[in-house]
Design a protein around this motif. Structure first.
Motif, PDB file in Angstrom:
ATOM      1  N   GLN A 181      -5.662   1.488  -1.523  1.00  0.00           N
ATOM      2  CA  GLN A 181      -6.856   1.478  -0.687  1.00  0.00           C
ATOM      3  C   GLN A 181      -6.695   2.564   0.376  1.00  0.00           C
ATOM      4  O   GLN A 181      -5.622   3.106   0.558  1.00  0.00           O
ATOM      5  CB  GLN A 181      -7.055   0.127  -0.025  1.00  0.00           C
ATOM      6  CG  GLN A 181      -5.872  -0.266   0.856  1.00  0.00           C
ATOM      7  CD  GLN A 181      -6.020  -1.645   1.433  1.00  0.00           C
ATOM      8  OE1 GLN A 181      -6.534  -1.755   2.517  1.00  0.00           O
ATOM      9  NE2 GLN A 181      -5.572  -2.649   0.720  1.00  0.00           N
ATOM     10  N   SER A 182      -7.736   2.846   1.083  1.00  0.00           N
ATOM     11  CA  SER A 182      -7.686   3.846   2.133  1.00  0.00           C
ATOM     12  C   SER A 182      -7.141   3.219   3.413  1.00  0.00           C
ATOM     13  O   SER A 182      -7.848   2.469   4.097  1.00  0.00           O
ATOM     14  CB  SER A 182      -9.084   4.423   2.385  1.00  0.00           C
ATOM     15  OG  SER A 182      -9.056   5.217   3.544  1.00  0.00           O
ATOM     16  N   SER A 198       0.822  -1.217   0.000  1.00  0.00           N
ATOM     17  CA  SER A 198       0.000   0.000   0.000  1.00  0.00           C
ATOM     18  C   SER A 198       0.851   1.260   0.000  1.00  0.00           C
ATOM     19  O   SER A 198       0.315   2.360   0.022  1.00  0.00           O
ATOM     20  CB  SER A 198      -0.918   0.003   1.220  1.00  0.00           C
ATOM     21  OG  SER A 198      -0.133   0.108   2.399  1.00  0.00           O
ATOM     22  N   ASP A 216     -13.285  -6.001  -3.665  1.00  0.00           N
ATOM     23  CA  ASP A 216     -13.614  -5.728  -2.262  1.00  0.00           C
ATOM     24  C   ASP A 216     -12.908  -6.768  -1.400  1.00  0.00           C
ATOM     25  O   ASP A 216     -12.956  -7.964  -1.696  1.00  0.00           O
ATOM     26  CB  ASP A 216     -15.121  -5.824  -2.035  1.00  0.00           C
ATOM     27  CG  ASP A 216     -15.890  -4.803  -2.867  1.00  0.00           C
ATOM     28  OD1 ASP A 216     -15.473  -3.640  -2.891  1.00  0.00           O
ATOM     29  OD2 ASP A 216     -16.898  -5.190  -3.487  1.00  0.00           O
ATOM     30  N   PHE A 238      -9.180   1.458   6.571  1.00  0.00           N
ATOM     31  CA  PHE A 238      -8.802   0.114   7.019  1.00  0.00           C
ATOM     32  C   PHE A 238      -8.487   0.115   8.510  1.00  0.00           C
ATOM     33  O   PHE A 238      -9.061  -0.662   9.285  1.00  0.00           O
ATOM     34  CB  PHE A 238      -7.592  -0.340   6.197  1.00  0.00           C
ATOM     35  CG  PHE A 238      -6.983  -1.646   6.609  1.00  0.00           C
ATOM     36  CD1 PHE A 238      -7.616  -2.839   6.332  1.00  0.00           C
ATOM     37  CD2 PHE A 238      -5.753  -1.679   7.241  1.00  0.00           C
ATOM     38  CE1 PHE A 238      -7.041  -4.056   6.695  1.00  0.00           C
ATOM     39  CE2 PHE A 238      -5.171  -2.878   7.604  1.00  0.00           C
ATOM     40  CZ  PHE A 238      -5.817  -4.072   7.335  1.00  0.00           C
ATOM     41  N   VAL A 246     -12.898  -3.113   2.667  1.00  0.00           N
ATOM     42  CA  VAL A 246     -12.394  -1.989   1.880  1.00  0.00           C
ATOM     43  C   VAL A 246     -12.436  -2.310   0.399  1.00  0.00           C
ATOM     44  O   VAL A 246     -12.290  -3.460  -0.007  1.00  0.00           O
ATOM     45  CB  VAL A 246     -10.944  -1.610   2.272  1.00  0.00           C
ATOM     46  CG1 VAL A 246     -10.869  -1.069   3.689  1.00  0.00           C
ATOM     47  CG2 VAL A 246      -9.982  -2.769   2.081  1.00  0.00           C
ATOM     48  N   ALA A 247     -12.637  -1.279  -0.382  1.00  0.00           N
ATOM     49  CA  ALA A 247     -12.471  -1.382  -1.830  1.00  0.00           C
ATOM     50  C   ALA A 247     -10.985  -1.212  -2.105  1.00  0.00           C
ATOM     51  O   ALA A 247     -10.299  -0.460  -1.399  1.00  0.00           O
ATOM     52  CB  ALA A 247     -13.278  -0.293  -2.525  1.00  0.00           C
ATOM     53  N   ASP A 248     -10.491  -1.919  -3.090  1.00  0.00           N
ATOM     54  CA  ASP A 248      -9.057  -1.905  -3.359  1.00  0.00           C
ATOM     55  C   ASP A 248      -8.831  -1.976  -4.861  1.00  0.00           C
ATOM     56  O   ASP A 248      -9.636  -2.531  -5.597  1.00  0.00           O
ATOM     57  CB  ASP A 248      -8.411  -3.125  -2.681  1.00  0.00           C
ATOM     58  CG  ASP A 248      -6.931  -3.264  -2.974  1.00  0.00           C
ATOM     59  OD1 ASP A 248      -6.159  -2.459  -2.447  1.00  0.00           O
ATOM     60  OD2 ASP A 248      -6.552  -4.186  -3.726  1.00  0.00           O
ATOM     61  N   SER A 255      -1.031  -1.965  -4.018  1.00  0.00           N
ATOM     62  CA  SER A 255      -2.385  -2.091  -3.508  1.00  0.00           C
ATOM     63  C   SER A 255      -2.853  -0.697  -3.119  1.00  0.00           C
ATOM     64  O   SER A 255      -2.259  -0.072  -2.236  1.00  0.00           O
ATOM     65  CB  SER A 255      -2.395  -3.019  -2.290  1.00  0.00           C
ATOM     66  OG  SER A 255      -3.679  -3.087  -1.747  1.00  0.00           O
TER      67      SER A 255
END
Length: 177
Positions: free
Chosen positions: A159-160, A72, A117, A164, A138-140, A157
């Motif tokens: 995502q937020s 991430s 997801d 998370f 989470v959406a990723d 990756s």
């Protein structure tokens, strides 16, 4: 011959999509470009599908030598595949019900983006974080880059991290000055 190969590639992707409940975006361009894009979409989808099954080796079967795991972006990229595998296995221990679903693949040039997801429950300590027993969803976007041979050269990756960690009840790490 090209049409036969293209038909076989499309059929394989359709079967994978049906079996794994994934979908792929359509591609346009020359036959060789279309075949390449379908090949790398299939490789990326298979990587995420194997990861969902906690098959770490299977998720990395189409990785090129020198592969970079950016994760991430919260830490330095990893180049040692043994370290990447160990981290994934530790993650699965921390989130034993971890799953991914609703995958959609988009390919362009040498890049594949898998939208999906991801969810799980934080059951065991992970890294320096204490388990909370809370769940996340989470959406990723998994972004894979590929070489001309169709082997993955990197993964990110997107995502937020805040979403998370908040869902898990874990404080955001302090920013380095």
């Amino acid at each position: 011959m090209k049409k036969l190969i293209l038909s076989m590639a499309v059929a394989a992707i359709f079967l994978l999509a049906c079996n794994n409940k994934t979908t792929t975006a359509t591609t346009t361009g020359s036959d060789s470009t279309t075949i390449y894009l379908e090949k790398i979409k299939l490789a990326a989808l298979q990587s995420d599908s194997a990861f969902v099954k906690k098959d770490v080796d299977g998720s990395m079967k189409d990785y090129a030598p020198g592969f970079l795991e950016y994760g991430s972006g919260a830490s330095k990229p990893m180049t040692n595949m043994d370290s990447v595998k160990a981290d994934a296995k530790n993650f699965f221990v921390a989130f034993p019900d971890f799953k991914g679903e609703n995958f959609h693949a988009i390919a362009s040039d040498s890049t594949v983006v898998i939208l999906g997801d991801w969810s799980g429950t934080f059951k065991s300590d992970y890294m320096k974080m204490k388990a909370t027993g809370k769940s996340f969803k989470v959406a990723d976007a998994d972004i894979f880059t590929f070489n001309k041979a169709g082997k993955a050269t990197s993964h990110r990756s997107i995502q937020s991290l805040a979403s998370f960690l908040t869902q898990l009840g874990v404080p955001m790490p302090a920013k380095k000055k």
